[in-house]
Scaffold this motif. Structure first.
Motif, PDB file in Angstrom:
ATOM      1  N   PHE A 182       0.817  -1.217   0.000  1.00  0.00           N
ATOM      2  CA  PHE A 182       0.000   0.000   0.000  1.00  0.00           C
ATOM      3  C   PHE A 182       0.850   1.268   0.000  1.00  0.00           C
ATOM      4  N   GLY A 183       0.184   2.355  -0.369  1.00  0.00           N
ATOM      5  CA  GLY A 183       0.780   3.680  -0.338  1.00  0.00           C
ATOM      6  C   GLY A 183      -0.291   4.681   0.024  1.00  0.00           C
ATOM      7  N   PHE A 184       0.008   5.964  -0.164  1.00  0.00           N
ATOM      8  CA  PHE A 184      -0.948   7.019   0.195  1.00  0.00           C
ATOM      9  C   PHE A 184      -1.095   8.011  -0.951  1.00  0.00           C
ATOM     10  N   THR A 185      -2.328   8.469  -1.145  1.00  0.00           N
ATOM     11  CA  THR A 185      -2.582   9.474  -2.167  1.00  0.00           C
ATOM     12  C   THR A 185      -2.065  10.829  -1.683  1.00  0.00           C
ATOM     13  N   LYS A 186      -2.121  11.807  -2.569  1.00  0.00           N
ATOM     14  CA  LYS A 186      -1.649  13.156  -2.210  1.00  0.00           C
ATOM     15  C   LYS A 186      -2.463  13.748  -1.067  1.00  0.00           C
ATOM     16  N   ASP A 187      -3.738  13.342  -0.932  1.00  0.00           N
ATOM     17  CA  ASP A 187      -4.549  13.841   0.183  1.00  0.00           C
ATOM     18  C   ASP A 187      -4.634  12.820   1.321  1.00  0.00           C
ATOM     19  N   GLN A 188      -3.596  11.966   1.390  1.00  0.00           N
ATOM     20  CA  GLN A 188      -3.376  11.068   2.539  1.00  0.00           C
ATOM     21  C   GLN A 188      -4.404   9.958   2.710  1.00  0.00           C
ATOM     22  N   LYS A 189      -4.986   9.490   1.605  1.00  0.00           N
ATOM     23  CA  LYS A 189      -5.846   8.318   1.666  1.00  0.00           C
ATOM     24  C   LYS A 189      -4.997   7.071   1.454  1.00  0.00           C
ATOM     25  N   THR A 192      -4.413   0.413  -1.605  1.00  0.00           N
ATOM     26  CA  THR A 192      -3.611  -0.788  -1.814  1.00  0.00           C
ATOM     27  C   THR A 192      -3.337  -0.997  -3.308  1.00  0.00           C
ATOM     28  N   PHE A 193      -2.235  -1.687  -3.565  1.00  0.00           N
ATOM     29  CA  PHE A 193      -1.900  -2.063  -4.933  1.00  0.00           C
ATOM     30  C   PHE A 193      -2.736  -3.274  -5.337  1.00  0.00           C
ATOM     31  N   PRO A 194      -2.759  -3.616  -6.636  1.00  0.00           N
ATOM     32  CA  PRO A 194      -3.469  -4.829  -7.051  1.00  0.00           C
ATOM     33  C   PRO A 194      -2.721  -6.076  -6.608  1.00  0.00           C
ATOM     34  N   ARG A 195      -3.161  -7.221  -7.091  1.00  0.00           N
ATOM     35  CA  ARG A 195      -2.559  -8.510  -6.738  1.00  0.00           C
ATOM     36  C   ARG A 195      -1.040  -8.459  -6.913  1.00  0.00           C
ATOM     37  N   GLY A 196      -0.312  -9.057  -5.950  1.00  0.00           N
ATOM     38  CA  GLY A 196       1.145  -8.981  -5.978  1.00  0.00           C
ATOM     39  C   GLY A 196       1.668  -7.678  -5.416  1.00  0.00           C
ATOM     40  N   GLY A 197       0.860  -7.059  -4.540  1.00  0.00           N
ATOM     41  CA  GLY A 197       1.158  -5.707  -4.063  1.00  0.00           C
ATOM     42  C   GLY A 197       2.464  -5.538  -3.324  1.00  0.00           C
ATOM     43  N   SER A 198       2.877  -6.537  -2.528  1.00  0.00           N
ATOM     44  CA  SER A 198       4.134  -6.404  -1.797  1.00  0.00           C
ATOM     45  C   SER A 198       5.329  -6.492  -2.733  1.00  0.00           C
ATOM     46  N   ASP A 199       5.200  -7.313  -3.794  1.00  0.00           N
ATOM     47  CA  ASP A 199       6.242  -7.350  -4.823  1.00  0.00           C
ATOM     48  C   ASP A 199       6.373  -5.987  -5.485  1.00  0.00           C
ATOM     49  N   ILE A 200       5.239  -5.337  -5.711  1.00  0.00           N
ATOM     50  CA  ILE A 200       5.239  -4.003  -6.324  1.00  0.00           C
ATOM     51  C   ILE A 200       5.971  -3.020  -5.418  1.00  0.00           C
ATOM     52  N   THR A 201       5.664  -3.049  -4.119  1.00  0.00           N
ATOM     53  CA  THR A 201       6.341  -2.148  -3.176  1.00  0.00           C
ATOM     54  C   THR A 201       7.851  -2.369  -3.213  1.00  0.00           C
ATOM     55  N   GLY A 202       8.268  -3.632  -3.202  1.00  0.00           N
ATOM     56  CA  GLY A 202       9.694  -3.930  -3.255  1.00  0.00           C
ATOM     57  C   GLY A 202      10.350  -3.355  -4.488  1.00  0.00           C
ATOM     58  N   GLU A 259       2.656  -7.380 -13.615  1.00  0.00           N
ATOM     59  CA  GLU A 259       3.057  -5.974 -13.520  1.00  0.00           C
ATOM     60  C   GLU A 259       3.925  -5.686 -12.296  1.00  0.00           C
ATOM     61  N   ALA A 260       4.164  -6.707 -11.474  1.00  0.00           N
ATOM     62  CA  ALA A 260       4.761  -6.466 -10.156  1.00  0.00           C
ATOM     63  C   ALA A 260       6.156  -5.876 -10.200  1.00  0.00           C
ATOM     64  N   LEU A 261       6.960  -6.253 -11.177  1.00  0.00           N
ATOM     65  CA  LEU A 261       8.366  -5.846 -11.179  1.00  0.00           C
ATOM     66  C   LEU A 261       8.670  -4.664 -12.094  1.00  0.00           C
ATOM     67  N   ILE A 262       7.648  -4.082 -12.702  1.00  0.00           N
ATOM     68  CA  ILE A 262       7.878  -3.025 -13.686  1.00  0.00           C
ATOM     69  C   ILE A 262       8.745  -1.875 -13.160  1.00  0.00           C
ATOM     70  N   PRO A 263       8.531  -1.364 -11.931  1.00  0.00           N
ATOM     71  CA  PRO A 263       9.410  -0.276 -11.459  1.00  0.00           C
ATOM     72  C   PRO A 263      10.898  -0.662 -11.459  1.00  0.00           C
ATOM     73  N   ALA A 264      11.202  -1.887 -11.039  1.00  0.00           N
ATOM     74  CA  ALA A 264      12.597  -2.349 -11.048  1.00  0.00           C
ATOM     75  C   ALA A 264      13.093  -2.531 -12.475  1.00  0.00           C
TER      76      ALA A 264
END
Length: 450
Positions: A182-189, A192-202, A259-264
């Motif tokens: 998970f993360g937070f929007t600009k107004d602090q909401k 969560t990410f879609p399926r595989g969310g912790s991989d996305i965070t990593g 889509e989980a590893l796209i940022p890396a």
């Protein structure tokens, strides 16, 4: 400098957390640690995230949540007790659940806030355990880490402005424990990410801090070239390219969501898949460009069930400008997404996951296609499976298609559909579901045993 992510099976109970802590301490370069929520401790167990989802559903239905909440708290309480940590952490988790349930301002994304509590609580526990061992470890909330996301409950996407903020984490001393998913929007909401969310965070953290390596710890030694439930003792893959991994994930490989590893990948950070139970094993490296020659043209065989084919035929379809667009627009109007759309001179097939095209919509869609597009024929064939061969070497090798079709012939299986990706990294075959296993086994024999 390394980012290490530990999946749900790696943090399922206290003994696993002790194992994770030792892995972290064995390599001082492992500075950024991402954790999932506790997974199953055994086959009959329930994942903590599933319990939290059930809690949210009961609350939304105005049903009693006492029993399910007690199960969640007891799970963490046992973990904390076995790690000899302060019971104050349990009280904090229990109070946090109550706050989320009672807060009227988060009604529209309450389920996201509940689902994220598994990762958030585990990150606090791992941080506290490392501190109890005398280590300088800090729990860092995704908000403070700088993970800014879009306002899409359950389907958040990271915003590019996050990476500059995440880079500042390099200035922190000691080990940083960050909850995944998970993360937070600009107004602090909280979103969560879609399926595989912790991989996305990593992958996001790895890209943000410009890590030298992103290690993803799971419960297998490496990626196998085929599903081990179909082929016994399949060969391990020592190295994959980003393109190959993405194609395999999309086509049914369970290691990562596609889509989980796209940022890396975008940051060209190598990813290593390792086993928490066997951390000294090299694992599978995923890289932008292969550093060693592949042992064959096909590196992996992915397969998945649950597809259908929407077949449309119309004489001189190729002369009708916009026919494909109009056909797909009908699917858009009915909220149906598709996977592939191979076509011929007078016909076109649209491959759709069955879950996206319930039988309740079938009659309406077929009627619209018949009346609006004035087609000669429209049919739906269900119970299909897709098998994908993946390998960057296929586009420069003769005979892959011939070997593939021979493998299906050897198994006595009729091919319903063939489709090659424009990147020439993959080729996909559609067959009847009941012939999936013998088809995959025959392909494995042709490409990996001969």
């Amino acid at each position: 400098m390394k980012v290490a992510k530990f999946g749900g099976s790696s943090v399922a109970d206290a003994s696993m957390i002790q194992k994770v802590a030792q892995i972290i301490l064995d390599d001082k370069d492992r500075k950024f640690i991402i954790v999932s929520a506790p997974g199953k401790r055994n086959d009959s167990d329930i994942k903590v995230t599933d319990l939290l989802v059930e809690l949210g559903e009961k609350h939304a239905a105005n049903e009693s949540v006492d029993t399910i909440k007690a199960k969640i708290v007891e799970r963490f309480q046992t973990m904390i007790h076995n790690l000899s940590l302060s019971s104050a952490i349990v009280d904090d988790i229990s109070e946090s659940i109550d706050q989320v349930l009672m807060n009227p301002s988060i009604k529209d994304h309450r389920l996201d806030s509940l689902k994220a509590m598994g990762e958030d609580s585990l990150a606090k526990i791992l941080s506290a355990y490392l501190q109890s061992l005398g280590e300088e470890a800090t729990y860092i909330n995704p908000r403070d880490a700088g993970i800014i996301v879009s306002d899409e409950p359950g389907n958040a996407q990271v915003l590019d402005e996050s990476y500059e903020k995440i880079y500042r984490l390099r200035e922190h001393k000691g080990i940083m424990i960050i909850p995944g998913f998970f993360g937070f929007t600009k107004d602090q909401k909280l979103m969560t990410f879609p399926r595989g969310g912790s991989d996305i965070t990593g992958a996001i953290i790895a890209a943000g801090v410009k890590a030298d390596l992103y290690e993803n710890f799971t419960d297998v030694d490496s990626v196998y070239c085929v599903n081990p439930n179909i082929v016994e003792n399949p060969k391990e893959i020592s190295e994959l390219t980003y393109k190959e991994m993405r194609e395999l994930s999309y086509a049914g490989f369970s290691v990562f969501q596609d889509e989980a590893l796209i940022p890396a990948f975008k940051a060209k950070i190598p990813v290593c898949i390792k086993n928490t139970h066997n951390p000294d094993k090299e694992g599978t490296m995923i890289v932008s460009e292969r550093t060693e020659p592949s042992s064959g043209t096909v590196v992996g065989i992915a397969s998945d069930r649950g597809f259908l084919s929407l077949y449309v035929s119309k004489y001189l379809m190729n002369r009708e400008i916009g026919f494909g667009k109009n056909l797909l627009q009908i699917l858009v109007d009915e909220g149906i997404s598709f996977e592939h759309a191979p076509s011929g001179i007078d016909d076109m097939s649209v491959i759709i996951r069955e879950e996206n095209f319930p039988k309740a919509k079938e009659e309406k869609v077929m009627k619209r296609i018949q009346e609006e597009l004035e087609v000669d024929m429209v049919t739906v064939e269900r119970d299909l499976a897709m098998i994908m061969l993946v390998g960057e070497g296929m586009n420069s090798t003769y005979g892959v298609a011939s070997q593939s079709t021979q493998a299906f012939a050897n198994a006595g299986v009729n091919i319903e559909m063939i489709n090659q990706g424009s990147s020439e990294v993959s080729v996909m075959f559609g067959i009847k579901e009941e012939r999936l296993e013998e088809s995959v086994q025959s392909l494995y024999q042709v490409f990996f045993e001969k």
